[in-house]
Design a protein around this motif. Sequence first.
Motif, short mmCIF file in Angstrom:
data_model
loop_
_atom_site.label_atom_id
_atom_site.label_comp_id
_atom_site.label_asym_id
_atom_site.label_seq_id
_atom_site.Cartn_x
_atom_site.Cartn_y
_atom_site.Cartn_z
N ASN A 112 47.63 46.39 52.33
CA ASN A 112 48.37 45.40 51.46
C ASN A 112 47.70 45.59 50.06
O ASN A 112 46.55 45.38 49.66
N SER A 114 48.20 43.76 46.69
CA SER A 114 48.60 42.27 45.77
C SER A 114 48.86 42.68 44.42
O SER A 114 48.16 43.58 43.81
N ASP A 116 50.26 39.95 42.50
CA ASP A 116 49.74 38.46 42.05
C ASP A 116 49.58 37.73 43.07
O ASP A 116 49.31 38.13 44.33
N LYS A 117 49.17 36.34 43.20
CA LYS A 117 48.99 35.38 43.90
C LYS A 117 49.95 35.46 45.04
O LYS A 117 49.65 35.16 46.20
N TYR A 118 51.24 35.62 44.93
CA TYR A 118 52.51 35.49 46.01
C TYR A 118 53.07 36.48 46.33
O TYR A 118 53.82 36.53 47.05
N SER A 119 52.48 37.85 45.56
CA SER A 119 53.61 38.89 46.19
C SER A 119 52.52 40.20 46.52
O SER A 119 51.76 40.47 45.90
#
Length: 156
Positions: A112, A114, A116-119
């Motif tokens: 994974n 990342s 940013d914090k959410y995606s």
Amino acid sequence: MASPIVEGSKNASAFLSKNVTILHENIVVHVRKDFKTAKYTIEYTIKSDVVGGQIPLLFLAKDYKDDFKVWIDNKPVTIQDIPNYIITPEISQFDNFNNSFDEVIDGKKKINISWDKYSFDQFTLDDLKYFETNLSKGKHKIKVEYLANVWIDKSG
């Protein structure tokens, strides 16, 4: 409905071997006159804790334009796609990296990344580029250059 976002090159931070420390990173972005591409030049000062052949960094390098070039201590190195024999789950050549490649789907290791914090997006090891080199213990300079395609967000 069509996506209002036109994706360009996907580039992420380097994945780092646990035997290597990045002491300094310098990123220079030169946007081309046509605003459709940008030349990235990234210079790393690293410290290797071990001597000998290793894979110090991996790069997500998808959809870049032309060449993806790397130099170590001002000498060019060959960037390669990760070969299938390394991607198979039985091989543990990337166990000493700072990111986990433990998730296996359809016989391929996944990671994974990342944004940013959410995606995040999930990639296979064959989406990454690598190089092998002999490093002495101590400091080294790694320079990376590539031409990236632009991202356009028309959603606003």
